[in-house]
Design an enzyme around this catalytic site. Structure first.
Site, short mmCIF file in Angstrom:
data_model
loop_
_atom_site.label_atom_id
_atom_site.label_comp_id
_atom_site.label_asym_id
_atom_site.label_seq_id
_atom_site.Cartn_x
_atom_site.Cartn_y
_atom_site.Cartn_z
N SER A 1 45.00 34.02 43.74
CA SER A 1 46.36 35.26 44.05
C SER A 1 47.25 34.88 43.69
CB SER A 1 46.48 35.75 45.74
OG SER A 1 46.98 34.53 46.04
N CYS B 1 38.24 39.54 39.90
CA CYS B 1 39.73 39.82 39.22
C CYS B 1 39.34 40.76 38.09
CB CYS B 1 40.39 38.61 38.82
SG CYS B 1 39.34 37.86 37.12
N GLU C 1 47.18 44.69 45.53
CA GLU C 1 45.12 44.34 44.81
C GLU C 1 45.16 44.08 46.41
OE1 GLU C 1 44.20 39.88 44.38
OE2 GLU C 1 43.57 40.55 42.95
P1 NAD Z 1 44.07 32.53 46.92
O1 NAD Z 1 45.20 32.31 46.00
O2 NAD Z 1 44.50 32.55 48.38
O3 NAD Z 1 43.58 30.70 46.45
C1 NAD Z 1 43.27 30.34 45.50
C2 NAD Z 1 43.37 28.72 45.59
O4 NAD Z 1 44.42 28.85 46.26
C3 NAD Z 1 42.18 28.26 47.02
O5 NAD Z 1 41.43 27.37 47.17
C4 NAD Z 1 43.07 27.65 47.97
O6 NAD Z 1 42.62 27.09 48.78
C5 NAD Z 1 44.49 27.89 47.33
N1 NAD Z 1 45.61 28.30 48.06
C6 NAD Z 1 45.57 29.31 48.91
N2 NAD Z 1 46.86 29.30 49.70
C7 NAD Z 1 47.58 28.53 49.36
C8 NAD Z 1 48.77 28.18 49.59
N3 NAD Z 1 49.62 28.56 50.26
N4 NAD Z 1 49.04 26.78 48.89
C9 NAD Z 1 48.27 26.32 48.16
N5 NAD Z 1 47.73 26.83 47.67
C10 NAD Z 1 47.30 27.64 48.29
O7 NAD Z 1 43.40 33.47 46.01
P2 NAD Z 1 41.68 33.54 46.90
O8 NAD Z 1 41.39 34.35 47.98
O9 NAD Z 1 40.47 32.65 47.43
O10 NAD Z 1 40.87 34.36 45.50
C11 NAD Z 1 40.57 35.56 45.20
C12 NAD Z 1 42.50 36.11 44.19
O11 NAD Z 1 42.51 35.15 43.52
C13 NAD Z 1 42.39 37.15 44.10
O12 NAD Z 1 43.96 37.72 43.63
C14 NAD Z 1 41.69 37.58 42.57
O13 NAD Z 1 42.59 38.61 41.57
C15 NAD Z 1 42.91 35.80 41.66
N6 NAD Z 1 41.42 35.97 40.79
C16 NAD Z 1 42.12 35.92 39.50
C17 NAD Z 1 41.48 35.70 38.73
C18 NAD Z 1 42.10 35.58 37.47
O14 NAD Z 1 41.28 35.63 36.20
N7 NAD Z 1 43.06 36.05 37.42
C19 NAD Z 1 39.81 35.70 38.96
C20 NAD Z 1 39.25 35.55 39.80
C21 NAD Z 1 40.36 35.87 41.37
#
Ligand code: NAD
Length: 493
Positions: free
Chosen positions: A229, A284, A385
């Site tokens: 995210s 995404c 989003e």
């Molecule tokens: P997220 O940001 O919550 O988590 C992503 C990763 O970061 C995970 O491994 C999680 O454990 C870790 N994480 C979560 N919170 C954290 C924090 N506070 N500090 C450090 N690490 C942390 O995302 P999600 O909910 O797993 O996935 C969905 C999001 O990913 C959506 O926003 C989607 O658009 C995005 N996404 C983007 C792409 C792209 O290519 N741009 C591709 C797939 C998903």
């Protein structure tokens, strides 16, 4: 109950001597049942993973290219043979239907195939005789220990965007997958070991913020690839670059599909439905906003309704299901909140998926199809989003107004146009502020040999994922200028 451990130094790893980690719960989104516990690393486990990767780097970086390539070819064959097993793990923890999970594995395999061609990609440049007896060679060398942090929505594909290219380039890798769907990454690591990837070259570390921050601050980590995210991408980018690391951090998205009145509206409706509701909108690259120009809106909305209401929603392991549940109850409830608030913020709620459930699986994280029409660009449903099966339709009078809406978004991952007018499509390609653009293609996911990445709040750092940009990200350049005496050679005049 199943236990999902870390994978460090070529074997399962439960905790470091100080046991600084804890356990997290993994659920089946279709039933709501807890199906596994997953190790959640603390700083000690993060240290152990980085130490294993650092030790392995000493020999992996000089392992002959021919051997690295042979391992990658074996890996490709093993992954191919186990597609179904990887997909089943994805469905069990992430919830998407088996066909979507298989498609995800196929897109990941593309990048392993790209990595099999690393010999060509790593070839340097040489200029001879730039001065008398002086040659100059540009080469690229690995960085060292690289970290990859991935989101829940593609538990295998995004891992495969990262580590195959990183290790092909001679780096070693610590992968931190999402704790919501951690099992697929472990199978990927086991298969890598079976293919001959030496111990410590690929490590899996499960955990949340504590583990991530320990990796971002670690002095032995050279670079970080992140997908997730936008708030976390921004955090990862700033924290890791503050400690001197190379970082690429891909964030969230709000992908717009601009539909002109001259488009094939049946094809556009079909595309909108599959791109908005496929994988329950948890992609995404999902289309979450249709910007309908002029008469396109009134013609398109009923066509979308007709198709969307025919989708079969059910557990991902039922072959009849076309859309599965959302990943967690908390996420399902957040998505439902956007639909609940939409009418008060001026939208027509054409389809409301909040009441949907599956008989016999009432504890699953179900959300039916939602379609919001005449959505205001000031509303929460438009701005944020949502990451669920909710499609917003925004009306615009003209192309100029529509492109202004698309470019007014803080996100810039992907955008598409549907039209029969080549000139309009060409203008859109030039004007749109997004990293991936579709023309009559709703989800323009680049093939493996191009590269993937967005603009604005959808990506931080200037390297995209996979394609030739991966080679640039996972290596650093070195230019060697050499002069060798040739005593018998006459000096040039
Ligand atoms: P997220 O940001 O919550 O988590 C992503 C990763 O970061 C995970 O491994 C999680 O454990 C870790 N994480 C979560 N919170 C954290 C924090 N506070 N500090 C450090 N690490 C942390 O995302 P999600 O909910 O797993 O996935 C969905 C999001 O990913 C959506 O926003 C989607 O658009 C995005 N996404 C983007 C792409 C792209 O290519 N741009 C591709 C797939 C998903």
């Amino acid at each position: 109950m199943k236990t999902v451990t870390h994978w460090i130094g070529g074997k399962p790893f439960v905790d470091a001597s100080g046991a600084s980690g804890t356990w997290g719960a993994v659920t089946d989104p279709a039933t709501g049942e807890v199906t596994a516990r997953v190790a959640m690393a603390g700083a000690e486990e993060a240290d152990a993973a980085v130490a294993a990767a650092k030790e392995a780097y000493a020999t992996w970086r000089t392992t002959p290219l021919a051997r690295r390539i042979a391992i990658l070819f074996r890996y490709r064959a093993l992954l191919d043979a186990r597609r179904d097993d990887i997909a089943a793990l994805i469905t069990a923890e992430q919830g998407k239907v088996h066909a979507d999970a298989l498609a995800e594995v196929a897109r990941g395999l593309e990048i392993v195939e790209l990595a099999c061609g690393i010999g060509t990609a790593l070839k340097g440049d040489t200029s001879t005789e730039v001065s008398s007896r002086v040659d100059v060679a540009s080469i690229r060398q690995p960085l060292g220990v690289v970290v990859g942090i991935s989101p829940f929505n593609f538990p295998a594909m995004i891992s495969m965007w990262m580590f195959p290219m990183a290790i092909a380039c001679g780096n070693t890798f610590v992968h931190k997958p999402s704790g919501k769907a951690p099992s697929a990454s472990l199978l990927l690591a086991e298969l890598a070991a079976e293919a001959g990837v030496p111990d410590g070259v690929l490590n899996i570390l499960h955990g949340g913020k504590v583990a991530v921050d320990a990796l971002l601050d670690h002095p032995d980590v050279a670079a970080v690839s992140f997908v997730g995210s936008t708030p976390v991408a921004r955090h990862v980018y700033s924290r890791a670059s503050a400690s001197g690391k190379r970082v690429q951090a891909l964030g969230g998205a709000k992908n717009h599909m601009l539909v002109l009145p001259d488009a094939d509206l049946d094809a556009a409706a079909e595309a909108a439905v599959s791109a908005a509701y496929g994988s329950a909108g948890q992609r995404c690259m999902a289309v979450s906003v249709v910007v309908a120009v002029g008469s396109a809106g009134d013609a398109l909305v009923p066509r979308i309704v007709e198709r969307a209401t025919k989708l079969t929603i059910g557990p991902g392991n039922d072959p009849k299901s076309e859309m599965g549940p959302l990943v967690t109850r908390a996420h399902r409830d957040e998505v439902a909140e956007y639909v609940a608030g939409a009418a008060a913020q001026g939208a027509d709620v054409v389809l409301d998926g909040r009441g949907f459930t599956v008989e016999g699986l009432e504890n699953g994280y179900w959300m039916g199809i939602s379609l919001l029409d005449k959505v205001s660009t000031d509303s929460d449903a438009y701005r944020d989003e949502i990451f669920g099966p909710v499609l917003c339709v925004v009306r615009a009078e003209t192309y100029d107004e529509a492109i202004g809406i698309v470019n007014g978004s803080r996100f810039g991952n992907a955008a598409s146009i549907f039209t029969r007018d080549g000139g309009a499509a060409r203008r859109f390609q030039r004007e749109v502020e997004a990293g991936m653009v579709g023309v009559n293609v709703p989800m323009p996911v680049p093939v493996g040999y191009h590269s993937f990445g967005g603009w604005k709040d959808s990506a931080f750092g200037d390297h995209r994922m996979y394609g030739s940009e991966a080679v640039h990200f996972y290596t650093q350049g070195k230019v060697i200028t050499s002069l060798w005496p040739e005593p018998d050679r006459p000096e040039p005049r």
